[in-house]
Design an enzyme around this catalytic site. Structure first.
Site: not given
Length: 918
Positions: A276-278, A304, A538
């Site tokens: 997820d994210s980074a 994600i 987010h």
């Protein structure tokens, strides 16, 4: 107040209380009005704040992240990297990815970059390989109910295995493996913050997960996290041999394994990357490296809310700032010795008008890699040039750049400035202005924590800029409609599925040898399933209590099962489980299949008509019933689309249909409402993110820059005193580091920089150093580790980023790294391990973060924190001092005893009393 459980509760509790009462008033008004219509805001977690347009769950998370920005980065890192015990229903086995795997990952990266890029872009080959721990922390995770009754191999029953080690063996029968890479903006979060989510993925996919706790910025900036994720791949992909076969070479990691090697080698086709994210961006970047180097690829990847554009060049970065959990000004922090690099604004300010025209001067901030023509132009320049506006710079580039010969169009002034087909582009930290008549701005402070401003446009930092995203395994990509990263996620998904229609920016291809090759080589579309979730910010899966998130977890699990259960040919034809027709794996028993079919048809009609929550049966849980209903909707939507095309395409599609579903679909594009029901996404020509010109992608633009500047200036005013204190502390720490190194050299420290040839010229087995060939320590109690290539004292000639602790001497974590490298776990470049001086040991005893005889705790960006209670630090002071001198005395006595024995033996031999062999 630092970030702790107590401070977080104090900060967030008022928000929770306010939400509770405001939601109650809203519900009461609706009840009084006799309004019976069901709405998403009836759920307290979707309570909508009128002023900000956020749901209450967003506000809770935003309150926590806001607390983090008011504290130092180290404080937030320490809080989110604190070890948390696993729940009783989960089997969690900590392991360490060894240095040998890290070295092989480093060799892969070194080969990918090449010597020129390593020198001019990365800053060298060594600094990012320096680490404090003896590997990378990781965990094997699954449900306890999935474990086999006992370790399968009888040979291991005689070993004294711990429970966690035995559990690794009891997981070996689970073929499905999720390699999970957590998010956190590249600088916070850990396997502890994400463990419950990972457990849920493992449970729903009926497999196991391998979570990696990679090093984090700013202490370990790019490409340190990337190396650690590659090391995790190396750890999983090692060999197809069984761990119990002894026919593989003796220097292989599997032959002499620590606990981390108890798992069987895993077929890459049974592995799915997820993050997820980074972490999602690291997964995508790792996939492109494996592809480029011709290495094994996993069966698929779940991304994600991937953060794929660190230049913030897409419109949603500004448009969605009020509906996301990302702080308004980005990830700022209270000043500390670590961050920001410039504690006080540089002379002239953090953002100024540019002082150079293209081509930039060699080594100037707006070029990573000055060309020969740039260097020659600088030599010939005798006086400062007249600074031109942006339009004049672009026009000047046409005449001064002789290599491209490109035609150019100059876009008109607008909020979406376009630089079409330019031979010169404003590289970071030059800023692309809205008005071509303006003189460009220039950044003089690092704007992102993960990488230097100059590195933000590199394709391994911002993978949206990859030369090609084709030829990758199937991708399942999720985004929130209200998140600031929405546009870049949607654009990346379409770039992967349609590499011919969304080309890379020409400047990326022109400057990156490998990227130009990739654009020509990897043209096969990647199969992509894209879903954008209504009302979500987010990382939608964080809000696991919502219906749409529950559907996301089920959908991700079905993608993982489909990807790992299908053979390569089937997966290439149809990677979408929704379009696959087989006996349902979701039904609890065959007896309810007929009932399920009836329920699905009923739910489909409800979903297509009005928002009605599916009614699950005892045999069919809620998320399964919803997934099956959505499966029918997706299948019908795809069939309708195929039937609406030309006769030729319809005939081709009908011939491609078989008993296993619809084949050869390149992309499935959906939106998911707050109840978890899917609908088709609008046509591509109606999506604003897809109308952006490639030439405008990956350029730092005016609005995000000025917003960041407003926030940073606010922080500069708010924490001016703390910044000055941090500057004084930096100077004291530099003095301490110099004294430590000087004392170590007086104690005999000696080291030489390794003069090995480049990786491309080394034998294939040079990546690990034989223990027999490693130098032995002459004195001290530490060890020269054969697999540890470099230490912080081996970086002569390198230019690590200014935040990297490997090259610093002015932070406590940097000093801890140096001390560990000198006295405890030295690299092979050191010829001995010295004793610590008594005065240094005494100083260490009075430092709560140090120890006179043990290695100091390493950076919280790398090493997990274990909570413990020590009433008085003074008790530890005297305990450690007594222990140090007692140990020193016993060592002297032991050495004295040996000398006495040798002397007596020598005297006896000289008198003929004893023989030399006695």
């Amino acid at each position: 107040m630092p970030v702790t459980t107590v401070s977080a509760a104090v900060h967030i509790t008022p928000v929770v209380v306010k939400t509770f009462f405001e939601h109650g008033r809203t519900k009461a008004k609706k009840f009084k009005a006799g309004d019976q219509e069901e709405e998403a805001t009836d759920d307290i977690f979707f309570h909508q704040y009128r002023m900000a347009g956020r749901m209450s769950a967003d506000v809770f998370f935003l309150a926590f992240i806001d607390l983090g920005t008011k504290n130092t980065i180290e404080s937030l890192q320490g809080f989110t990297n604190t070890h948390v015990p696993s729940p009783y229903w989960a089997a969690v086995s900590p392991v360490s990815i060894p240095l040998s795997s890290c070295n092989k990952a480093a060799d892969t990266l070194i080969s990918w970059f090449g010597p020129d890029e390593l020198k001019h872009v990365v800053g060298g080959e060594r600094w990012w390989q320096v680490r404090g721990l003896d590997g990378v922390d990781a965990e094997w995770i699954t449900q306890k109910e999935y474990l086999s009754p006992e370790p399968i191999t009888p040979d291991l029953r005689t070993r004294n295995l711990s429970t966690t080690d035995a559990d690794i063996l009891r997981m070996n029968h689970l073929e499905r493996v999720i390699l999970y890479v957590h998010g956190g903006g590249y600088f916070w979060g850990s396997i502890n913050t994400h463990r419950y989510q990972i457990i849920r993925y493992a449970r729903k996919s009926k497999g196991r997960a391998f979570a990696v706790n990679y090093r984090k910025a700013p202490q370990y900036p790019w490409p340190c996290p990337l190396q650690d994720v590659l090391a995790a791949c190396e750890h999983l992909f090692i060999s197809r041999c069984s761990v119990y076969q002894l026919s593989i070479p003796a220097d292989m990691y599997l032959i002499n394994p620590p606990a981390s090697a108890l798992h069987n080698p895993i077929d890459p086709s049974k592995i799915v990357f997820a993050g997820d994210s980074a972490g999602a961006a690291l997964c995508l970047t790792t996939l492109t490296i494996l592809r480029d180097m011709g290495l094994s690829l996993p069966a698929g990847a779940v991304l994600i809310s991937p953060w794929v554009d660190l230049t913030h060049s897409f419109p949603s970065v500004m448009a969605n700032s009020e509906t996301d959990i990302i702080p308004e000004y980005g990830f700022l922090a209270k000043p500390s010795t670590l961050w920001p690099v410039d504690l006080l604004p540089p002379a002239g300010g953090r953002v100024t008008r540019t002082t150079s025209n293209p081509p930039p001067a060699p080594g100037h901030v707006d070029t990573l890699k000055p060309t020969a023509s740039h260097i020659e132009a600088e030599k010939n320049e005798t006086e400062s040039p007249e600074i031109k506006n942006q339009g004049e710079m672009l026009a000047q580039g046409q005449t001064e750049e002789k290599t491209g010969g490109h035609s150019r169009k100059q876009a008109s002034s607008s909020s979406q400035t376009v630089v079409e087909d330019e031979s010169w582009e404003p590289k970071p930290p030059k800023v692309l202005m809205n008005d071509h008549a303006s003189i460009p701005l220039e950044l003089h402070s690092q704007i992102q924590i993960y990488a230097t401003t100059e590195q933000l446009c590199h394709p391994l930092v911002s993978p949206v800029l990859q030369g090609s995203l084709g030829n990758l395994p199937p991708l399942y990509i999720i985004a929130g409609e209200g998140e600031v990263l929405r546009d870049e996620i949607v654009y990346t998904a379409h770039r992967a599925a349609h590499p011919d229609q969304y080309p890379a920016r020409k400047g990326v291809l022109r400057e990156g040898r490998r990227q130009k090759e990739n654009a020509e080589k990897f043209t096969t579309p990647t199969k992509v399933h894209l879903q954008v979730f209504d009302g979500m910010c987010h990382v939608p899966t964080v809000f696991s209590f919502t219906e749409s998130a529950k559907y996301a977890y089920r959908s991700i699990a079905e993608f993982i099962k489909h990807a790992t259960d299908s053979d390569s040919e089937q997966l290439q034809q149809n990677p979408f489980p929704e379009l696959h027709r087989r006996p349902s794996a979701l039904s609890v028993s065959p007896d309810v299949e007929a009932q399920d079919r009836t329920e699905r048809s009923t739910i489909v009609s409800r979903l297509q008509d009005k928002v009605v929550k599916p009614a699950p049966t005892p045999e069919t849980p809620e998320d399964i019933a919803l997934y099956k209903a959505n499966e029918e909707v997706v299948m019908q939507a795809v069939e309708d689309h195929l039937n609406a095309t030309s006769t030729q395409v319809a005939n081709e599609s009908s011939s491609s249909k078989s008993s296993v579903g619809i084949k050869n679909i390149r992309m499935v594009r959906e939106r998911v409402d707050i109840h978890g029901r899917v609908r088709s996404m609008e046509p591509r020509d109606q999506i604003s993110a897809l109308q952006i010109e490639p030439s405008a992608v990956g350029l730092i633009k005016e609005e995000p820059t000025l917003r960041w500047l407003r926030g940073q200036e606010k922080w500069d005013r708010m924490f001016k005193k703390q910044a000055k204190k941090a500057m004084k502390r930096r100077r004291k720490l530099e003095t301490k580091a110099e004294r430590m190194i000087k004392n170590a050299k007086e104690q005999g420290l000696a080291f030489t920089v390794d003069q090995r040839p480049p990786v491309s010229q080394r034998p294939s087995n040079i990546s690990t150093v034989s223990k027999a060939s490693a130098p032995s320590p002459v004195t001290g109690e530490g060890d020269i580790q054969a697999e540890r290539r470099w230490g912080p004292l081996d970086l002569a000639g390198e230019t690590p980023p200014p935040s990297a602790i490997a090259g610093r001497r002015d932070t406590p974590e940097a000093i801890a790294l140096i001390k560990k490298s000198i006295y405890h776990t030295a690299p092979v470049t050191h010829t001995m391990v010295p004793h610590i001086k008594a005065i240094d040991a005494i100083r260490a005893a009075f430092d709560p973060h140090d120890h006179p005889t043990k290695a100091p705790k390493q950076s919280v960006s790398e090493q997990q924190t274990y909570t413990h209670i020590i009433p008085f630090h003074g008790l530890r002071i005297w305990d450690t001092l007594v222990g140090y001198f007692a140990r020193k005395t016993s060592n002297k006595a032991a050495r004295g005893g040996k000398h006495a024995v040798a002397a007596i033996k020598g005297t006896g031999e000289s008198l003929g009393i004893i023989s030399p062999d006695t």
